[in-house]
Design a protein around this motif. Sequence first.
Motif, mmCIF file in Angstrom:
data_model
loop_
_atom_site.group_PDB
_atom_site.id
_atom_site.type_symbol
_atom_site.label_atom_id
_atom_site.label_comp_id
_atom_site.label_asym_id
_atom_site.label_seq_id
_atom_site.Cartn_x
_atom_site.Cartn_y
_atom_site.Cartn_z
ATOM 1 N N UNK A 233 0.858 -1.195 -0.014
ATOM 2 C CA UNK A 233 -0.041 -0.059 -0.082
ATOM 3 C C UNK A 233 0.805 1.151 0.035
ATOM 4 N N UNK A 234 0.132 2.479 0.168
ATOM 5 C CA UNK A 234 0.792 3.670 0.318
ATOM 6 C C UNK A 234 1.664 4.001 -1.021
ATOM 7 N N UNK A 235 1.077 4.160 -2.254
ATOM 8 C CA UNK A 235 1.858 4.246 -3.550
ATOM 9 C C UNK A 235 1.728 5.611 -3.857
ATOM 10 N N UNK A 236 1.726 6.726 -2.688
ATOM 11 C CA UNK A 236 1.556 8.058 -3.044
ATOM 12 C C UNK A 236 2.870 8.742 -3.817
ATOM 13 N N UNK A 237 4.117 7.965 -3.301
ATOM 14 C CA UNK A 237 5.410 8.429 -3.867
ATOM 15 C C UNK A 237 5.996 7.684 -5.186
ATOM 16 N N UNK A 238 5.220 6.825 -5.499
ATOM 17 C CA UNK A 238 5.465 5.834 -6.643
ATOM 18 C C UNK A 238 5.906 6.669 -7.902
ATOM 19 N N UNK A 239 6.939 6.271 -8.569
ATOM 20 C CA UNK A 239 7.394 6.900 -9.782
ATOM 21 C C UNK A 239 8.121 5.915 -10.582
ATOM 22 N N UNK A 240 8.785 6.642 -11.628
ATOM 23 C CA UNK A 240 9.865 5.547 -12.414
ATOM 24 C C UNK A 240 11.105 6.289 -12.032
ATOM 25 N N UNK A 241 12.154 5.570 -11.754
ATOM 26 C CA UNK A 241 13.475 6.455 -11.489
ATOM 27 C C UNK A 241 14.523 5.273 -11.018
ATOM 28 N N UNK A 242 15.660 5.611 -10.467
ATOM 29 C CA UNK A 242 16.807 4.892 -9.969
ATOM 30 C C UNK A 242 16.307 3.879 -9.161
ATOM 31 N N UNK A 243 16.257 2.461 -9.393
ATOM 32 C CA UNK A 243 15.839 1.572 -8.463
ATOM 33 C C UNK A 243 16.659 1.566 -7.038
ATOM 34 N N UNK A 244 18.003 2.024 -7.098
ATOM 35 C CA UNK A 244 18.714 1.956 -5.964
ATOM 36 C C UNK A 244 18.088 2.893 -4.974
ATOM 37 N N UNK A 245 17.402 4.283 -5.533
ATOM 38 C CA UNK A 245 17.073 5.155 -4.825
ATOM 39 C C UNK A 245 15.828 4.247 -3.762
ATOM 40 N N UNK A 246 14.826 3.570 -4.369
ATOM 41 C CA UNK A 246 13.905 2.867 -3.794
ATOM 42 C C UNK A 246 14.698 1.752 -2.600
ATOM 43 N N UNK A 247 15.637 1.214 -3.008
ATOM 44 C CA UNK A 247 16.327 0.203 -1.993
ATOM 45 C C UNK A 247 17.002 1.210 -0.849
ATOM 46 N N UNK A 248 17.454 2.259 -1.310
ATOM 47 C CA UNK A 248 17.896 3.115 -0.143
ATOM 48 C C UNK A 248 16.875 3.630 0.787
ATOM 49 N N UNK A 249 15.707 4.063 0.152
ATOM 50 C CA UNK A 249 14.702 4.411 1.150
ATOM 51 C C UNK A 249 13.970 3.130 2.057
ATOM 52 N N UNK A 250 13.907 2.152 1.354
ATOM 53 C CA UNK A 250 13.714 0.990 2.197
ATOM 54 C C UNK A 250 14.677 0.693 3.316
ATOM 55 N N UNK A 251 15.961 0.755 2.930
ATOM 56 C CA UNK A 251 16.985 0.691 4.156
ATOM 57 C C UNK A 251 16.924 1.927 5.249
ATOM 58 N N UNK A 252 16.279 3.058 5.029
ATOM 59 C CA UNK A 252 15.994 4.066 5.725
ATOM 60 C C UNK A 252 15.220 3.730 7.000
ATOM 61 N N UNK A 253 14.142 2.796 6.594
ATOM 62 C CA UNK A 253 12.969 2.331 7.410
ATOM 63 C C UNK A 253 13.451 1.150 8.135
ATOM 64 N N UNK A 254 14.340 0.618 7.692
ATOM 65 C CA UNK A 254 14.877 -0.854 8.102
ATOM 66 C C UNK A 254 15.875 -0.806 9.361
ATOM 67 N N UNK A 255 15.213 -0.686 10.468
ATOM 68 C CA UNK A 255 16.012 -0.342 11.749
ATOM 69 C C UNK A 255 16.509 -1.601 12.216
ATOM 70 N N UNK A 256 17.917 -1.487 12.763
ATOM 71 C CA UNK A 256 18.692 -2.599 13.359
ATOM 72 C C UNK A 256 18.618 -2.467 14.751
ATOM 73 N N UNK A 257 18.886 -3.688 15.561
ATOM 74 C CA UNK A 257 19.265 -3.480 16.995
ATOM 75 C C UNK A 257 20.434 -2.724 17.280
ATOM 76 N N UNK A 258 21.263 -2.543 16.504
ATOM 77 C CA UNK A 258 22.418 -1.888 16.878
ATOM 78 C C UNK A 258 22.522 -0.387 16.727
ATOM 79 N N UNK A 259 21.121 -0.043 16.222
ATOM 80 C CA UNK A 259 21.014 1.440 15.660
ATOM 81 C C UNK A 259 20.867 2.409 16.880
ATOM 82 N N UNK A 260 21.253 3.691 16.996
ATOM 83 C CA UNK A 260 20.960 4.306 18.060
ATOM 84 C C UNK A 260 19.557 4.333 18.619
ATOM 85 N N UNK A 261 19.454 4.503 20.012
ATOM 86 C CA UNK A 261 18.199 4.320 20.615
ATOM 87 C C UNK A 261 16.991 5.193 20.077
ATOM 88 N N UNK A 262 17.513 6.543 19.867
ATOM 89 C CA UNK A 262 16.741 7.791 19.433
ATOM 90 C C UNK A 262 16.161 7.346 17.896
#
Length: 351
Positions: A233-262
């Motif tokens: 869902x949530x296709x508001x930002x969908x477009x055609x562009x660099x696929x690695x930008x999509x991967x990068x965006x996914x990684x900004x949401x993919x939080x790890x246990x070792x990340x800063x608490x805040x």
Amino acid sequence: MAYTVDTQKVRKGEEIDEQGIETFLREKLRGLPDEKLEVRQFGAGHSNLTYELTIGDWEAVLRRPPMGPVAPKAHDMEREYRVLQAIHPVFPLAPKPLAFESGELLGRPFFVMERRHGLVFDTEFPKGMPPTPEFGRKLSETMVDRLAELHSIDYKATKLRDMVKPDGFMERQIHGWIKRYEKARTDDVVSGERLKNWLVEHIPDSDEASIIHYDYKLNNALFDEEANMVGLFDWEMTTVGDPLADLGAAMSYWIEAEDPELLKTGLGKSPLTVNEGFYTRDEFIARYAEKSGRNLSNINVYVTFAYFKLAGIIQQIYYRYKKGQTDDPRFSRMNVFVNNLIKHAEETAGL
């Protein structure tokens, strides 16, 4: 087991014209039951508003912009509706759009789409489902594989070819989000000058273009009990562009246990991805490279930009709160999260 997503009574101040909506639906859609329309609201999300529509055994979802003033070109319901029209036939995980209304009824455009049922994995496992490392790994694999699948679709074979201009995508993105951040900046967030300069100096030179979701995260998807994705869902930002930008965006949401608490608790509880069994970002990226065959040697630039872009999105929401355009208490400390995102982006860039 019947899958569902929890809904609630419509929040005060976010009510919609139920009689008008029912009349609209009966004009646009055939075969609706004779019962009266019932409306409930989905409680999650910090941007667009979504409502559950039920008439007897018929159900759908209404999606509309937030209350109050919004940023120019943001929350474009007509565009998202047209995007779904183009993508649903080639990527059925995208919900089928049913009807669009241009703004006469609610004062803002909205669209109606099919309702999907499934399990949402956000900050906790659903009740009655014990968390296991094995299931976390399956969810991770599914997330990677569906993203690679989306990027493999030939956008030129869809109606998106007439809606997009992929040339110079990353240059427009970086300069565009710098301008948006500066326009929405308040006196309690950092300027991010070093980061903005670094991004401009490291704009990726890529001419590859694919369909990108651009808001690809675990809680934007529905799954079954076997960790298969049953809706995205949530296709508001969908477009055609660099696929690695999509991967990068996914990684900004993919939080790890070792990340800063805040960073982990920026908008509340930590996401499930901090739990044992879920991929690290490096594992996610490695599997994506394997599935897609793409060279990810400069993925660091895309992830750094993704943190900055996310800071810009959050800041636009906080700006509306700061200016009194919304009084949603969930937005009151978003400036702290913005500052933490800028700091984390600087660290990712090595600044």
